[in-house]
Motif scaffolding. Structure first.
Motif, PDB file in Angstrom:
ATOM      1  N   PHE A  30       0.814  -1.215   0.000  1.00 32.10           N
ATOM      2  CA  PHE A  30       0.000   0.000   0.000  1.00 32.10           C
ATOM      3  C   PHE A  30       0.848   1.265   0.000  1.00 32.10           C
ATOM      4  N   LEU A  31       2.134   1.136   0.346  1.00 31.01           N
ATOM      5  CA  LEU A  31       3.010   2.300   0.395  1.00 31.01           C
ATOM      6  C   LEU A  31       3.665   2.601  -0.944  1.00 31.01           C
ATOM      7  N   ILE A  32       3.514   1.682  -1.900  1.00 30.85           N
ATOM      8  CA  ILE A  32       4.085   1.935  -3.224  1.00 30.85           C
ATOM      9  C   ILE A  32       3.294   3.048  -3.897  1.00 30.85           C
ATOM     10  N   PRO A  33       3.951   4.123  -4.320  1.00 32.29           N
ATOM     11  CA  PRO A  33       3.202   5.232  -4.933  1.00 32.29           C
ATOM     12  C   PRO A  33       2.532   4.809  -6.229  1.00 32.29           C
ATOM     13  N   PHE A  38       2.986   3.536 -13.651  1.00 27.66           N
ATOM     14  CA  PHE A  38       2.963   4.135 -14.983  1.00 27.66           C
ATOM     15  C   PHE A  38       4.341   3.997 -15.620  1.00 27.66           C
ATOM     16  N   MET A  39       4.362   3.522 -16.830  1.00 23.61           N
ATOM     17  CA  MET A  39       5.628   3.308 -17.542  1.00 23.61           C
ATOM     18  C   MET A  39       5.934   4.499 -18.427  1.00 23.61           C
ATOM     19  N   PRO A  40       7.196   4.916 -18.509  1.00 21.84           N
ATOM     20  CA  PRO A  40       8.272   4.533 -17.587  1.00 21.84           C
ATOM     21  C   PRO A  40       8.402   5.584 -16.481  1.00 21.84           C
ATOM     22  N   TYR A  43      10.866   5.186 -10.381  1.00 20.64           N
ATOM     23  CA  TYR A  43      10.695   4.083  -9.437  1.00 20.64           C
ATOM     24  C   TYR A  43      10.696   2.744 -10.169  1.00 20.64           C
ATOM     25  N   ASN A  44       9.953   2.710 -11.271  1.00 18.43           N
ATOM     26  CA  ASN A  44       9.820   1.465 -12.011  1.00 18.43           C
ATOM     27  C   ASN A  44      11.134   1.041 -12.632  1.00 18.43           C
ATOM     28  N   ILE A  45      11.844   1.995 -13.224  1.00 18.30           N
ATOM     29  CA  ILE A  45      13.120   1.679 -13.865  1.00 18.30           C
ATOM     30  C   ILE A  45      14.129   1.186 -12.831  1.00 18.30           C
ATOM     31  N   ILE A  50      16.908  -3.606 -10.415  1.00 17.24           N
ATOM     32  CA  ILE A  50      17.252  -4.449  -9.264  1.00 17.24           C
ATOM     33  C   ILE A  50      16.756  -5.877  -9.489  1.00 17.24           C
ATOM     34  N   LEU A  51      15.513  -6.008  -9.955  1.00 23.32           N
ATOM     35  CA  LEU A  51      14.947  -7.333 -10.176  1.00 23.32           C
ATOM     36  C   LEU A  51      15.673  -8.085 -11.284  1.00 23.32           C
TER      37      LEU A  51
END
Length: 226
Positions: A30-33, A38-40, A43-45, A50-51
């Protein structure tokens, strides 16, 4: 009021006799904004990089015989433990990863699945693992006992390692924080600096312990299929 030092880890908050402390386990979702999705986005990049790094490393550890997508379970495990460890550093948030009831829930089913898969599908390979290559014949019975014991205690060591590391840091922060009321202003400033340094150290420990848990789980699974 604390009855003892370890009461800071007690799951005592409840509504209608239902313990709600364990909700912190999924609080990280729930804390993930919302902009993360939304790409890109930055945060997502950052998280994808990392993944992907973890995926490549786990793929190397599992070996070429591993099934495609088998790294997802270990990446998910790393992410969940990382969220829980970090959330436990915030005030008044229950640290679920400091309890053996949660860490054993992670470690024991994984270990049981690896053992069942290995003994059912690769029985000779599992027997061969009990005797290291080059062991003298007179020492083989002892090596079988030692390897069997070390294999059985693996889920316990995984669970205790994670819980003990999280408990140790939180206890040290609690001990130092409780001495603040009896210190002078100069010592309080030094205490705050020390607490900040410990928080930075605990942040590093949160990352390292989640990584170690995931890597060791990957190594245990690689021994079954390699």
């Amino acid at each position: 009021m604390m009855t003892n030092l370890f009461s800071v880890f007690d799951p005592s908050t409840s509504i209608f006799n239902l313990s709600i402390n364990w909700i912190s386990t999924i609080l990280g979702i729930f804390l993930i904004p919302s902009s993360f999705w939304f790409m890109p986005t930055r945060y997502n990049i950052m998280w994808n990089s990392i993944l992907m790094t973890l995926h490549k490393e786990f793929k190397t550890l599992l070996g070429p015989q591993s099934h495609s997508g088998s790294t997802l379970i270990f990446i998910s495990l790393f992410s969940l433990i990382l969220f829980n460890n970090f959330l436990g550093l915030f005030p008044y948030i229950f640290t679920s990863s400091s309890h053996l009831s949660l860490t054993l829930t992670f470690a024991l089913p994984l270990w049981l699945c690896f053992m069942m898969f290995g003994w059912i599908n690769h029985t000779q390979h599992m027997f061969a693992h009990l005797v290291p290559q080059g062991t003298p014949g007179i020492l083989m019975p002892f090596m079988v006992c030692i390897e069997t014991i070390s294999n059985i205690i693996r889920p316990g060591t995984l669970a205790v390692r994670l819980a003990a590391n999280m408990i140790a840091g939180h206890l040290l922060l609690t001990l130092l924080g409780n001495t603040g009321s009896s210190l002078t202003f100069l010592m309080i400033y030094l205490l705050i600096l020390g607490q900040i340094a410990l928080l930075v150290l605990e942040s590093a420990v949160a990352i390292i312990q989640s990584y170690v848990f995931a890597v060791l789980s990957t190594l245990y699974s690689s021994e079954v299929i390699s």
